[in-house]
Enzyme design. Structure first.
Site, mmCIF file in Angstrom:
data_model
loop_
_atom_site.group_PDB
_atom_site.id
_atom_site.type_symbol
_atom_site.label_atom_id
_atom_site.label_comp_id
_atom_site.label_asym_id
_atom_site.label_seq_id
_atom_site.Cartn_x
_atom_site.Cartn_y
_atom_site.Cartn_z
ATOM 1 C CG HIS A 253 -5.139 3.164 0.733
ATOM 2 N ND1 HIS A 253 -5.438 3.016 2.312
ATOM 3 C CD2 HIS A 253 -4.624 1.798 0.738
ATOM 4 C CE1 HIS A 253 -5.141 1.825 2.749
ATOM 5 N NE2 HIS A 253 -4.536 1.341 1.908
ATOM 6 C CG HIS B 238 0.073 -6.907 2.200
ATOM 7 N ND1 HIS B 238 -1.130 -7.727 2.556
ATOM 8 C CD2 HIS B 238 -0.216 -5.634 2.163
ATOM 9 C CE1 HIS B 238 -2.047 -6.791 2.900
ATOM 10 N NE2 HIS B 238 -1.567 -5.491 2.378
#
EC number: 1.11.1.21
Length: 726
Positions: A106, A267
């Site tokens: 991020h 993920h």
């Protein structure tokens, strides 16, 4: 005896009226000029990150400090930290790997290739808005977990480098082999003001993918890093997310394969957190009470941490080994039937309805759960193009590992510029096309060689305007955000820059300079292009009666066409360059705002921008050789005539048409048109801040100062990409 007026007059009783309470009396409070004039020109963007905000001082050398770092000792400490679960924020499955990977992702994921802004290169996740971004919930905990390590190693490692290195170590400790790591990200000490996050006033406002393709925004909703994991506007439809995913990852310069690898790789480890309703979550760090000490999102749901943690509101665990690297993401994606459901917080997600309970609980070893996926995870299965790539990765885990390693490295290093800026023992040797690689130097011109080349350029027949224009066209592509562009490489002579409309006049000088380069064999074309600017500026100063030496540092090299990604370099083509009075589109902001934007990309201050524009005008460096802004009868002479005549009240200015892009300056007495100008010219008389600077250069005693300031700013632009000189 007091009168009735004295009752309301605190000075009558000797009391200071400013100590009587009422409205906020602190510095900076109250209505601001931007409240009154919201469209006020943002000249302040040119004053960011000055030494006044830097506690380390202007003499601090991060590269020198980093050389003292026990790099592998730092990595060892980070590895230990990953499994040192803290009671104030317990680690899922006893590991912070997923949390640190998300923090690094991020941080880097704010990068936008269209303007080069955003990214992880300055440690901006420490500041608003990113420290309180809705998509960054709980990353305040990740940064706080790192504090003891940052405290231990001090200034030998920047926060910006530490964030990304922590993500790398998290992957490595989970059994993944990364592509490498390049340090060199220097911290700044205040938020970036120049990044346009969008004009929405509310968090999580939806944006259409078509709009994203036309704007330098990297997310489908205000406050997200990429896309809404529940689908566009919470649609819950995997296929509907495909366009949004391509738009946002494409704005980062990622292709479909890199996109699939990044989503799946990100993920493979960790989980999302949605133990209960998000209404239990308190204010973000910027809005949290002072006693929270920079932390935010305190939750009143249960313990608020661990098994009760709420971050996104989604409660998803993708793989059977969430702390160890695997190919389970793809195996689960294609093996099971997925049914839409909702998390305990009410967020849309998918459960593997026909799967056994094979997913370990993060805090109770006796519990298992079914695999779960985000809406956008299933896009990788149901979008035809993404599905092809995903199936290939399913059947070839090594191909997936290689693709993710390279894509992760690109993600986390995309805004660092050329590889020459990387430092540290784990910098990969391979040159990558997105790094805008350059060959090794083959020329080493002596002082006499440079003198001879300057004579050859001066005798070439090229005018001052042509000499200055070709050098500016080469150097002014630099972007301070991602350190791309600049004169090194002489890519002005290559596609696509050679064909840009803005460079049409400038490239006409290239054949002459290319001939000088070939005949001399003493310097690169890149150096000769910059040297042409040196000759032009020195000639112009001499014509103004000043003997000026323009500093020149040789050492540039010439890139090859195969080292130049045409598609990525197209993004450097300016939609406006106010320094050359160029504007391609009228539907993007105002001309003067785009001038500020260009100056900010060139890391210029307001005085530097002002000096350069004034000088470029009198040197006749407009892209189309027009007379707009050429407020002088001595074109090619480095005078302060631009400022003198702009501020001369003998002239009044009126727009030539309703667009108010071009103007005529008429003599107030005769009505005769004396000059023409663009908005990029008149702003130096209109804007109060820029006029204040222009008045300095228009003064009768300012000519020599102006020339020296112009030369200093000119040399700065020519050397913006000379990282070897740092």
């Amino acid at each position: 005896m007091s009168t009735s007026d004295d009752i309301h007059n605190t000075t009558a009783t000797g009391k200071c009226p400013f100590h009587q309470g009422g409205h906020d009396q602190s510095a900076g409070a109250g209505t601001t000029t931007r409240d009154w004039w919201p469209n006020q020109l943002r000249v302040d963007l040119l004053n960011q990150h000055s030494n006044r905000s830097n506690p380390l001082g202007e003499d601090f050398d991060y590269r020198k400090e980093f050389s003292k770092l026990d790099y592998y000792g730092l990595k060892k400490d980070l590895k230990a930290l990953l499994t040192e679960s803290q009671p104030w924020w317990p680690a899922d499955w006893g590991s912070y790997a997923g949390l640190f990977i998300r923090m690094a992702w991020h941080g880097a994921g704010t990068y936008r290739s269209i303007d080069g802004r955003g990214g992880a290169g300055r440690g901006q996740q420490r500041f608003a808005p990113l420290n309180s971004w809705p998509d960054n919930v709980s990353l305040d905990k990740a940064r706080r977990l790192l504090w003891p390590i940052k405290q231990k190693y001090g200034q030998k490692i920047s926060w910006a480098d530490l964030f990304i290195l922590a993500g790398n170590v998290a992957l490595e400790n989970s059994g993944f082999r990364t592509f490498g790591f390049g340090a060199g990200r220097e911290d700044v000490w205040e938020p970036d003001l120049d990044v346009n996050w969008g004009d929405e006033k509310a968090w999580l406002t939806h944006r259409h993918p078509e709009a994203l393709a036309k704007a330098p925004l990297g997310a489908t909703e205000m406050g997200l890093i990429y896309v809404n994991p529940e689908g566009p506007d919470h649609s819950g439809e995997p296929l509907s997310a495909a366009a949004a995913i391509r738009a946002t990852f494409g704005n980062m310069g990622m292709n479909d394969e890199e996109t699939v690898a990044l989503i799946a790789g990100g993920h493979t480890l960790g989980k999302t957190h949605g133990a209960g309703p998000t209404s239990n979550v308190g204010p973000d760090p910027e809005a949290a009470p002072i006693e929270e000490q920079g932390l935010g999102w305190a939750s009143t749901y249960g313990s608020g941490v661990g098994a009760d943690a709420i971050t996104s509101g989604l409660e998803v665990v993708w793989t059977q080994t969430p702390t160890q690297w695997s190919n389970y993401f793809f195996e689960n994606l294609f093996k099971y039937e997925w049914v839409q459901t909702r998390s305990p917080a009410g967020a849309i997600q998918f459960d593997a309805v026909d799967a056994p309970e094979i997913i370990p609980d993060p805090f109770d070893p006796s519990k298992k759960r079914k695999p779960t996926m985000l809406v956008t995870d299933l896009t990788l299965r149901f979008d035809p193009e993404f599905e092809k790539i995903s199936r290939r990765f399913l059947n070839d885990p090594q191909a997936f590992n290689e693709a993710f390693a390279r894509a992760w490295f690109k993600l986390t290093h995309r805004d660092m510029g050329p590889k020459s800026r990387y430092i540290g023992p784990e910098v990969p040797k391979e040159d990558l096309i997105w790094q805008d690689p350059l060959p090794q130097p083959i020329y080493n011109p002596t002082e006499q060689d440079i003198i001879d080349l300057k004579f050859a350029i001066a005798d070439s027949g090229l005018s001052v305007s042509e000499l200055v224009s070709v050098a500016w066209a080469s150097a002014s592509t630099f972007r301070g955000g991602d350190k791309r562009g600049g004169a090194n490489g002489a890519r002005l002579a290559l596609m696509p820059q050679r064909d840009w409309d803005v460079n049409a006049a400038a490239v006409r000088a290239l054949p002459v300079l290319e001939k000088i380069q070939k005949e001399s064999g003493k310097a690169s074309l890149a150096d000769i292009i910059v040297l042409a600017g040196v000759v032009g500026v020195e000639k112009a100063a001499s014509a103004a009666g000043l003997s000026i030496h323009v500093p020149f540092a040789p050492g540039r090299v010439d890139a090859r066409q195969d080292q130049t990604d045409i598609e990525m370099f197209e993004l450097l083509e300016p939609i406006a360059d106010g320094f050359r009075n160029y504007r391609a589109r009228l539907d993007v902001s105002t001309t003067e705002s785009l001038l500020i934007d260009k100056a900010q990309q060139l890391t210029l201050t307001a005085p530097e921008m002002t000096a350069l524009v004034g000088g470029m005008r009198v040197l006749g460096a407009n892209f189309d050789s027009s007379k707009n802004g050429v407020f002088t009868d001595r074109v090619g002479v480095l005078s302060n005539d631009f400022f003198v005549n702009l501020l001369d009240m003998r002239y009044e200015w009126k727009a030539t048409d309703e667009s108010k892009e071009l103007f005529e300056g008429r003599d107030r007495e005769t009505g005769e048109v004396k000059y023409t100008a663009s908005r990029a010219d008149l702003v130096f008389g209109s804007n109060s801040v820029l006029r204040a600077v222009a008045e300095v250069y228009a003064s009768s005693d300012a000519h020599e100062k102006f020339v020296k300031d112009f030369v200093a700013a000119w040399v700065k632009v020519m050397n913006l990409d000379r990282f070897d000189l740092l």
